[in-house]
Design a protein around this motif. Sequence first.
Motif: not given
Length: 158
Positions: A90-112
């Motif tokens: 959805a707009e404003g979201f990016l899919f990740g598949r990290g194993e960090s245990g966090e559900l939500y995180s901030k992207p490394h960059e605002v524009g991807v």
Amino acid sequence: PDMLVALVSDHGFERVETVVNLAEAMRRDGAAGKFDVSHGLARALDSAAARWFEEARAKGSLGIGRRVPEEEVKDFAPELAGAEAAYEAAEGFLFGRGESGELYSKPHEVGVHGLWPGRPDYRSAFILWGKGIQPGRLPAMRITSIAGRLAELLGVRL
């Protein structure tokens, strides 16, 4: 005097505020199923994952956007076709598949970039100048149309 100048761009960048760890979301929901994320597309690889994606999408909190039709997947990325279901973020979201245990995180960059290319809001530049080019404006076009237009102008086959 016979030179043609073409200025083209990649599809550009989208603003992303939240990266969603889909593996963690599935784990927290106690769901089973196999999925992957590629080309900005989350693909449910079995029926259990497809059910979970539909349920999670209905909740609206995980940034799961439009279900991408199989024909569109075949058009943009035929190597990704054949999944049970596929979804863009959805707009404003990016899919990740990290194993960090966090559900939500901030992207490394605002524009991807690297989101699903079928998104209607992805735009690219296509500017031509030179002999035989009439001034004018083209309607918005898909980035995949640029190569064909340039090949035609250059007199080459793709």
